[in-house]
Design an enzyme around this catalytic site. Sequence first.
Site, PDB file in Angstrom:
ATOM      1  N   SER A  94       0.723  -1.267   0.137  1.00 45.95           N
ATOM      2  CA  SER A  94      -0.018   0.018  -0.054  1.00 45.95           C
ATOM      3  C   SER A  94       0.900   1.230   0.075  1.00 45.95           C
ATOM      4  CB  SER A  94      -1.144  -0.005   1.354  1.00 45.95           C
ATOM      5  OG  SER A  94      -1.865  -0.918   1.211  1.00 45.95           O
TER       6      SER A  94
HETATM    7  N1  SAH Z   1       0.198  -5.692   4.116  1.00 41.60           N
HETATM    8  C1  SAH Z   1       0.929  -5.914   2.703  1.00 41.60           C
HETATM    9  C2  SAH Z   1       0.195  -5.484   1.608  1.00 41.60           C
HETATM   10  C3  SAH Z   1      -0.243  -6.672   0.869  1.00 41.60           C
HETATM   11  S1  SAH Z   1      -1.509  -6.733  -0.363  1.00 41.60           S
HETATM   12  C4  SAH Z   1       2.333  -4.939   2.756  1.00 41.60           C
HETATM   13  O1  SAH Z   1       2.620  -4.301   3.719  1.00 41.60           O
HETATM   14  O2  SAH Z   1       3.226  -5.253   1.912  1.00 41.60           O
HETATM   15  C5  SAH Z   1      -2.473  -7.784   0.232  1.00 41.60           C
HETATM   16  C6  SAH Z   1      -2.111  -9.384   0.574  1.00 41.60           C
HETATM   17  O3  SAH Z   1      -3.253  -9.969   1.026  1.00 41.60           O
HETATM   18  C7  SAH Z   1      -1.641 -10.006  -0.869  1.00 41.60           C
HETATM   19  O4  SAH Z   1      -0.416 -10.296  -0.462  1.00 41.60           O
HETATM   20  C8  SAH Z   1      -2.404 -11.220  -0.846  1.00 41.60           C
HETATM   21  O5  SAH Z   1      -2.108 -12.242  -1.356  1.00 41.60           O
HETATM   22  C9  SAH Z   1      -3.108 -11.214   0.462  1.00 41.60           C
HETATM   23  N2  SAH Z   1      -4.417 -12.010   0.777  1.00 41.60           N
HETATM   24  C10 SAH Z   1      -5.549 -11.849   0.080  1.00 41.60           C
HETATM   25  N3  SAH Z   1      -6.526 -12.712   0.648  1.00 41.60           N
HETATM   26  C11 SAH Z   1      -5.855 -13.206   1.857  1.00 41.60           C
HETATM   27  C12 SAH Z   1      -6.354 -14.147   2.710  1.00 41.60           C
HETATM   28  N4  SAH Z   1      -7.605 -14.676   2.564  1.00 41.60           N
HETATM   29  N5  SAH Z   1      -5.592 -14.655   3.611  1.00 41.60           N
HETATM   30  C13 SAH Z   1      -4.440 -14.059   3.626  1.00 41.60           C
HETATM   31  N6  SAH Z   1      -3.605 -13.154   2.839  1.00 41.60           N
HETATM   32  C14 SAH Z   1      -4.696 -12.863   1.896  1.00 41.60           C
END
Ligand code: SAH
Length: 244
Positions: A94
Site C-alpha cells: 500500500s
Molecule cells: N500488508 C501488505 C500488503 C499486501 S497486499 C504489505 O505491507 O506489503 C494484500 C495481501 O493480502 C496480498 O499479498 C494477498 O495475497 C493477501 N491476501 C489476500 N487474501 C488473503 C487471505 N484470505 N488470507 C491471507 N492473505 C490474503
Amino acid sequence: MARLIARNVLIMMNPILATLMLISAIAGSTATSDDFAELRAQMVAEQLEARDITDEATLDAMGNVPRHDFIPEAHRGMAYSDQPIPIGHGQTISQPYIVAYMTQLLELEPGQRALEIGAGSGYQAAVLAEIIDEVYTIEIIEELAQFGEDNLRRNGYDNVQVKHADGYYGWEEHAPFDAIIVTAASADIPSPLVDQLKDDGVMVIPVGNPMQTQQLMLVRKDGDDITTEALMPVQFVPFERKED
Ligand code: SAH
C-alpha cells in the site's frame, strides 16, 4: 546583477536538484542508506504530517522502517513515492499514507498484540512491530509469505510471526488480539476475526466489491456490541479464499 539572479535561481532550485540527484542515484543503484533515510524523512513530512497523521508512534514507526528493503529491487527507486507499488503475484504494498492511516486508527500501545491478514511484503507488519510487542501476520500466497518473512528477518523484526494460510479464519492459537488489520478487500467482515478480537479491540478492514472502490471500515468490539464506521473510500487487492 545577472550573476546574482542566476545564483538565486540556483539556490531556489537546490532542493529540487537534490531530490532529482537522489532519485537518479537510486535508479542507478548507487543509493546509500543515507539517501533512503533522506527520502524517508521527506515522505513522513510531506505525505503523512502534512496530511492528517498525528499519532507520534505511527510517525516514528514510518520514519524507522526501511520501506525500500521490503520492495523488489526493480521498483526500489519508487519506495518512498506517494503510491502503491507492485510486489509480484499481482499484489501491491500500500501507499505509505494508507499504511500510516490504518496504523493510526488502531490506537496501538506498547505491550499489545495484533493480527494482520495479508502479509505481502511484510512492511505493514514491520510498522506495527515498531510500536507493539507481538505481531502475527497471515499470507495466502506461499511465495509472498516467504518474501515477507525474509524481509522481516533480514531487518531484525523478530517479534513478527508469519504464517502461510487463508486469513479468513484468523490465528486462534494467539487470540485474542488488541487489534486486527486486514490489507485485502473483503466482501464482508469475517466472523472468526470478530471472535478473535479482545473485548475493547479494534479492527480496520476494507469492505466491498474488489472490482470497485471499497469502504475502509473501523470495527469496535464492546462485549457483545459490534459497531462499524465507514471512514473513507479505498482500493485494495481482493481478499482471496482457499478452496478445499
Ligand atoms: N500488508 C501488505 C500488503 C499486501 S497486499 C504489505 O505491507 O506489503 C494484500 C495481501 O493480502 C496480498 O499479498 C494477498 O495475497 C493477501 N491476501 C489476500 N487474501 C488473503 C487471505 N484470505 N488470507 C491471507 N492473505 C490474503
